[in-house]
Design a protein around this motif. Sequence first.
Motif, mmCIF file in Angstrom:
data_model
loop_
_atom_site.group_PDB
_atom_site.id
_atom_site.type_symbol
_atom_site.label_atom_id
_atom_site.label_comp_id
_atom_site.label_asym_id
_atom_site.label_seq_id
_atom_site.Cartn_x
_atom_site.Cartn_y
_atom_site.Cartn_z
ATOM 1 N N THR A 120 39.197 30.634 38.356
ATOM 2 C CA THR A 120 38.879 31.553 37.261
ATOM 3 C C THR A 120 38.677 32.959 37.805
ATOM 4 O O THR A 120 38.437 33.159 38.999
ATOM 5 N N GLY A 121 38.732 33.932 36.895
ATOM 6 C CA GLY A 121 38.467 35.301 37.273
ATOM 7 C C GLY A 121 37.032 35.498 37.730
ATOM 8 O O GLY A 121 36.755 36.295 38.636
ATOM 9 N N THR A 122 36.117 34.775 37.126
ATOM 10 C CA THR A 122 34.706 34.877 37.519
ATOM 11 C C THR A 122 34.510 34.408 38.948
ATOM 12 O O THR A 122 33.760 35.016 39.723
ATOM 13 N N ASP A 123 35.189 33.324 39.321
ATOM 14 C CA ASP A 123 35.091 32.828 40.701
ATOM 15 C C ASP A 123 35.646 33.858 41.687
ATOM 16 O O ASP A 123 35.063 34.093 42.753
ATOM 17 N N ALA A 124 36.761 34.478 41.329
ATOM 18 C CA ALA A 124 37.361 35.496 42.197
ATOM 19 C C ALA A 124 36.441 36.697 42.334
ATOM 20 O O ALA A 124 36.275 37.255 43.427
ATOM 21 N N LEU A 125 35.834 37.090 41.225
ATOM 22 C CA LEU A 125 34.900 38.224 41.239
ATOM 23 C C LEU A 125 33.701 37.924 42.131
ATOM 24 O O LEU A 125 33.301 38.747 42.968
ATOM 25 N N THR A 126 33.127 36.739 41.972
ATOM 26 C CA THR A 126 31.961 36.343 42.762
ATOM 27 C C THR A 126 32.281 36.354 44.251
ATOM 28 O O THR A 126 31.488 36.813 45.072
ATOM 29 N N SER A 127 33.471 35.867 44.598
ATOM 30 C CA SER A 127 33.881 35.835 45.987
ATOM 31 C C SER A 127 34.007 37.235 46.581
ATOM 32 O O SER A 127 33.579 37.488 47.715
ATOM 33 N N THR A 128 34.571 38.150 45.810
ATOM 34 C CA THR A 128 34.761 39.518 46.311
ATOM 35 C C THR A 128 33.426 40.242 46.442
ATOM 36 O O THR A 128 33.182 40.962 47.422
ATOM 37 N N VAL A 129 32.533 40.038 45.496
ATOM 38 C CA VAL A 129 31.198 40.644 45.580
ATOM 39 C C VAL A 129 30.442 40.106 46.799
ATOM 40 O O VAL A 129 29.747 40.848 47.503
#
Length: 293
Positions: A156-165
């Motif tokens: 998901t996009g949320t998972d990708a966002l969390t990983s980058t943060v």
Amino acid sequence: MTLMVNGGPGSLPDIFARPLADKLRKSLGQAVVVDNRPGAGGMVAMQHLKEAGPSGHTLAIITNAHAVWNPYVFPSLTYNPTTDLQPVSPIAILPMAMAVNPKLGVSSVQELVAKAKAEPGVINYASSGNGSPPHVLFEVWRSQAGLDIVHIPFKTGTDALTSTVAGDTQVYFAGTALVEAMAKDKKLQVLAVSPHVESPTFAHAPTMEQAGFPGYESAVWLGVVAPAGTPDAVVNKLNTAISEALRDPAFATIMKANGSIPLHESAQDFAQRIAKERAEWGPQIEKIGIRPN
């Protein structure tokens, strides 16, 4: 009527589909039900649309992925966008942002390019899955820039966002609405946007063109399609109803809150937009060889 969405309840297409269904219900004088059918890069929803027949009573929310990119990404696509989908109207542009973890130590697209060229295969980027818009758009840019940056797909996009943060991945090219809160809190640094976004968070971010990539257009759009063969009179009536919905102040507020720019065109102009993008994007995606797995 049924308005199908390739995404679960609460997804961005669903957030737009529900108020749109409400407006269509009032303007057309009949029930409009939102039917969530996520999965397989949109093939689940598109297959149901294809099988519904051209009565005008079944519609679907799509993005450029469903109408333009999927034939070049999915070898076994179960629908043909050219022959199975009837464009009705676009509804929104979803601007994208090139965001990085601040620890990467770059403050512009040019610095990212220089660092990636100096360290090939070291920098990685997140996406919301193989074949997703962030994946396709970043791969086209990466190819144009001639960079060796590693792709890390998430569900998901949320998972990708969390990983980058967290710094597990370093770069994320995603919708401005998704990254805005983290950018505002300085947990992500935005290097560029596409197109320009009227938000204080992105006020100082150049567009991708201004950052040195003229002609690179990376926005995702949302639109409405019907099954192929739907009569022109029905398509035009639906197009008019969608135009009325987009002019509604309450709907405009929802769009702005989710980082989108309302977009309406005639059904004919929408079809021309899709055909033009196929001609532009198809050869690039085929050259890169993007695949869902």
